[in-house]
Design a protein around this motif. Structure first.
Motif, mmCIF file in Angstrom:
data_model
loop_
_atom_site.group_PDB
_atom_site.id
_atom_site.type_symbol
_atom_site.label_atom_id
_atom_site.label_comp_id
_atom_site.label_asym_id
_atom_site.label_seq_id
_atom_site.Cartn_x
_atom_site.Cartn_y
_atom_site.Cartn_z
ATOM 1 N N ALA A 334 0.753 -1.280 -0.113
ATOM 2 C CA ALA A 334 -0.341 0.469 0.103
ATOM 3 C C ALA A 334 0.989 0.845 0.294
ATOM 4 N N GLU A 335 2.023 1.580 0.594
ATOM 5 C CA GLU A 335 3.383 2.449 1.313
ATOM 6 C C GLU A 335 4.127 2.583 -0.559
ATOM 7 N N VAL A 336 4.068 1.812 -0.933
ATOM 8 C CA VAL A 336 4.818 1.705 -2.697
ATOM 9 C C VAL A 336 3.525 2.405 -3.495
ATOM 10 N N THR A 337 2.115 1.389 -3.516
ATOM 11 C CA THR A 337 1.398 2.223 -4.517
ATOM 12 C C THR A 337 1.084 4.139 -4.180
ATOM 13 N N GLU A 338 1.099 4.202 -3.088
ATOM 14 C CA GLU A 338 0.985 5.723 -2.919
ATOM 15 C C GLU A 338 2.011 6.455 -3.334
ATOM 16 N N PHE A 339 3.512 5.554 -3.410
ATOM 17 C CA PHE A 339 4.547 6.546 -3.511
ATOM 18 C C PHE A 339 4.516 6.796 -4.839
ATOM 19 N N TYR A 340 4.046 5.418 -5.739
ATOM 20 C CA TYR A 340 4.466 5.910 -6.946
ATOM 21 C C TYR A 340 2.561 6.723 -7.668
ATOM 22 N N VAL A 343 3.212 10.290 -9.722
ATOM 23 C CA VAL A 343 4.086 9.678 -11.689
ATOM 24 C C VAL A 343 3.149 8.783 -12.234
ATOM 25 N N ALA A 344 2.424 8.149 -11.675
ATOM 26 C CA ALA A 344 1.129 7.269 -12.238
ATOM 27 C C ALA A 344 0.519 8.547 -13.353
ATOM 28 N N GLU A 345 -0.185 9.562 -12.299
ATOM 29 C CA GLU A 345 -1.285 10.430 -12.342
ATOM 30 C C GLU A 345 -0.911 11.210 -12.943
ATOM 31 N N LEU A 346 0.404 11.704 -13.632
ATOM 32 C CA LEU A 346 1.191 12.712 -14.362
ATOM 33 C C LEU A 346 1.241 11.811 -15.652
ATOM 34 N N LYS A 347 1.714 10.319 -16.269
ATOM 35 C CA LYS A 347 1.015 9.674 -17.040
ATOM 36 C C LYS A 347 -0.153 9.247 -17.848
ATOM 37 N N ASP A 348 -0.805 9.831 -16.763
ATOM 38 C CA ASP A 348 -2.287 9.311 -17.319
ATOM 39 C C ASP A 348 -2.316 7.419 -16.569
ATOM 40 N N ILE A 349 -2.343 7.324 -15.748
ATOM 41 C CA ILE A 349 -2.793 5.976 -16.641
ATOM 42 C C ILE A 349 -2.486 5.497 -14.436
ATOM 43 N N THR A 350 -3.685 4.562 -14.768
ATOM 44 C CA THR A 350 -5.097 4.458 -12.870
ATOM 45 C C THR A 350 -3.744 3.148 -12.881
ATOM 46 N N LEU A 351 -4.115 3.524 -11.446
ATOM 47 C CA LEU A 351 -2.651 3.065 -10.414
ATOM 48 C C LEU A 351 -4.301 2.158 -8.918
ATOM 49 N N GLY A 352 -4.025 1.024 -8.822
ATOM 50 C CA GLY A 352 -4.978 0.355 -7.963
ATOM 51 C C GLY A 352 -4.028 -0.453 -7.161
ATOM 52 N N PRO A 365 12.526 -5.612 5.044
ATOM 53 C CA PRO A 365 11.628 -4.760 4.529
ATOM 54 C C PRO A 365 12.106 -3.538 3.357
ATOM 55 N N VAL A 366 13.482 -3.005 3.539
ATOM 56 C CA VAL A 366 14.370 -2.551 2.665
ATOM 57 C C VAL A 366 13.876 -2.828 1.066
ATOM 58 N N LEU A 367 14.529 -4.475 1.038
ATOM 59 C CA LEU A 367 15.065 -5.100 -0.074
ATOM 60 C C LEU A 367 13.556 -4.735 -0.701
ATOM 61 N N LEU A 368 12.602 -5.621 -0.120
ATOM 62 C CA LEU A 368 11.056 -5.878 -0.486
ATOM 63 C C LEU A 368 10.676 -4.811 -0.580
ATOM 64 N N ALA A 369 10.748 -3.474 -0.433
ATOM 65 C CA ALA A 369 10.104 -2.270 -1.571
ATOM 66 C C ALA A 369 11.209 -1.991 -2.493
ATOM 67 N N GLN A 370 12.051 -1.974 -2.393
ATOM 68 C CA GLN A 370 13.131 -1.685 -3.483
ATOM 69 C C GLN A 370 12.143 -2.718 -4.954
ATOM 70 N N ALA A 371 12.100 -3.791 -4.237
ATOM 71 C CA ALA A 371 12.041 -4.975 -5.439
ATOM 72 C C ALA A 371 10.578 -4.514 -6.303
ATOM 73 N N LEU A 372 9.821 -3.770 -5.471
ATOM 74 C CA LEU A 372 8.143 -3.704 -5.523
ATOM 75 C C LEU A 372 8.026 -2.416 -6.110
ATOM 76 N N GLY A 373 9.265 -1.777 -5.625
ATOM 77 C CA GLY A 373 9.095 -0.451 -6.388
ATOM 78 C C GLY A 373 9.460 -1.001 -8.349
ATOM 79 N N ASN A 374 11.049 -1.558 -7.666
ATOM 80 C CA ASN A 374 11.386 -1.678 -9.695
ATOM 81 C C ASN A 374 10.125 -2.521 -10.591
ATOM 82 N N LEU A 380 5.426 0.679 -15.156
ATOM 83 C CA LEU A 380 4.839 2.512 -15.890
ATOM 84 C C LEU A 380 6.062 2.785 -16.957
ATOM 85 N N LYS A 381 6.958 2.310 -17.175
ATOM 86 C CA LYS A 381 7.202 2.511 -18.163
ATOM 87 C C LYS A 381 7.223 2.233 -19.738
ATOM 88 N N TYR A 382 6.232 0.868 -19.256
ATOM 89 C CA TYR A 382 5.571 0.463 -20.663
ATOM 90 C C TYR A 382 4.389 0.308 -20.818
#
Length: 472
Positions: A334-340, A343-352, A365-374, A380-382
């Motif tokens: 949920a925190e990663v979703t809120e963080f991105y 960015v999704a809004e700027l690209k007009d992409i729905t993120l849920g 937790p740090v590595l898991l957050a980084q993996a989910l962020g990647n 978001l790139k594609y």
């Protein structure tokens, strides 16, 4: 001074004690010697009680028999007189003159032999009645006997004896049989040691040849796995898995080296070109600062590559497992979703995000957050404009949880899915997008560190990326 000498002497005594307590090494000779010692001990434990029972019972029965014979003959003398006793003795020893069975002698008060298989009263017999063991001469042969001397009425003498030599023959046969068993044990131990040594040397030779090939650079060689299901089969499988991992790591290092040389060339070449142009052209300050900013971006890109490689090296080493703590995977997603979300809004992409209220697990937790962020950053790139990205956390079973990121972009062809998690690998379609090809490699490494895997599937359309983690 004495304390110093004691401190210096202590290390000398300690290894000596350790040498005394140290168990012998594992070898065919040690196995053979151990087998022989244990078997001989078991043989001795079996023979010693048998020998004791035999010796005790035979002696007791022998004594009881000659006492019973002497008592019976004495009663016969008392009831019927000397002639009846003489006749009874002659009937028992008739034809027996080798001293093997009963030895008897009936003497008159004047020393005349009345009956028996002894020519005269033997020397060495005590002058008192009772039981004793002596050596007497029977038919010119020295024999060990146990006898009962009895004085009858009117001075008559009765001697009843049992030959001990025949029991000694049986005891010698038992001893010879025991000695033969011991020799058979030693021979079988020696033969077994030779066979075990030959078998072990064959296995060791195979391991040595494979190891030599690997040392020469032939990393694909593996140990021949036995098919007879012996104890070395599991060891062979373990060693082969270790060799697979070593080959994977060495190949990975080679690929990383090649990729670094390829991927760092572009930013470093651009950086050098900018700096060289600034040095030659000497443009105005505003343009100069713009080029400096671009050069800083190139340096940041190079540093990002090295930082990603350091993280991958740290993850692959397993050192980050020391930082495992209880993690709520649903809250983390949920925190990663809120963080991105911006960015999704700027690209007009729905993120849920969709998931349970709590999804506990154990991890970094740090590595898991980084993996989910990647994973989210890759989506978001594609993802196309006005596309959709969905993040879902769920429990697969009692031992597995997962976070799934789906998008409706172009996806990844099936034949490319195993390669996109390789370091620095980028598909042709992603050449124009920013990045160096380490994002999914980090995700895969984090999944392996947590006992799981990164699974890439088709989302029809788009990509379905599942980060599966073990909760144990």
């Amino acid at each position: 001074m004495s304390a110093v000498l004691d401190a210096k002497a202590a290390p000398v005594r300690r290894p000596f004690l350790l040498r005394l307590l140290r168990l012998p090494g594992f070898s065919a000779r040690t196995i053979a010697i151990g087998y022989a010692i244990v078997t001989l001990l078991v043989l001795g434990m079996f023979a010693a009680p048998l020998w004791y029972v035999w010796h005790t019972n035979i002696q007791q029965v022998r004594t009881e028999l000659i006492r019973a014979d002497a008592h019976h003959l004495s009663n016969l003398f008392e009831r019927q007189g000397p002639p009846a006793l003489a006749a009874a003795i002659d009937s028992q020893v008739h034809g027996v003159n080798d001293g093997v069975r009963k030895i008897m002698l009936f003497m008159a008060p004047d020393g005349t032999r009345l009956a028996g298989n002894l020519p005269e009263w033997p020397e060495g017999v005590p002058n008192r009645d009772g039981l004793c063991q002596v050596t007497i001469r029977v038919d010119g042969v020295e024999r060990n006997v146990e006898l009962v001397r009895t004085t009858l009425e009117d001075g008559y003498l009765l001697l009843v004896a049992s030959n001990l030599d025949r029991f000694q023959k049986l005891e010698r046969l038992f001893a010879y049989g025991l000695l033969g068993c011991g020799l058979a044990v030693l021979l079988s131990a020696a033969l077994g040691g030779v066979l075990i040594r030959r078998a072990l040397l064959a296995r060791v030779q195979s391991i040595s040849q494979t190891s030599a090939s690997i040392i020469e650079g032939k990393l694909s060689h593996r140990l021949a796995e036995p098919h007879d299901g012996d104890e070395l089969q599991q060891l062979t499988r373990t060693v082969n898995r270790m060799l697979d991992q070593i080959e994977h790591l060495v190949t990975g290092v080679q690929d990383v080296s090649n990729a670094i040389a390829h991927d760092l060339r572009t930013p470093l070449s651009e950086l050098r070109a900018r700096l060289e142009e600034l040095s030659v052209a000497r443009p105005p300050s505003e343009e100069t600062f713009a080029e400096i900013d671009a050069a800083i971006d190139d340096v940041d890109r190079v540093m990002g590559i090295f930082n990603a490689l350091l993280r991958l090296s740290e993850i692959d080493s397993g050192s980050r497992r020391g930082g495992f703590v209880a993690v709520d995977l649903a809250a983390l997603a949920a925190e990663v979703t809120e963080f991105y979300a911006p960015v999704a809004e700027l690209k007009d992409i729905t993120l849920g995000f969709d998931g349970p209220a709590s999804l506990p697990t154990v991890g970094d937790p740090v590595l898991l957050a980084q993996a989910l962020g990647n994973m989210v950053d890759n989506a978001l790139k594609y993802a196309p404009v006005r596309g959709a990205i969905a993040i879902r956390a769920r429990r697969v079973n009692a031992q597995t949880v997962e976070i799934v990121v789906t998008d409706n972009g172009p996806g990844i062809p099936e034949h490319e899915r195993t390669r996109v998690i390789e370091r620095f690998y980028r598909m042709d379609a992603s050449r124009g997008t920013p990045g160096v090809g380490l994002g999914l490699s980090v995700v895969s490494a984090v999944a392996r560190l947590h006992g799981g895997a990164l699974v890439l599937e088709d989302n029809y359309p788009g990509l379905r990326a599942s980060l599966r983690l073990s909760t144990t």
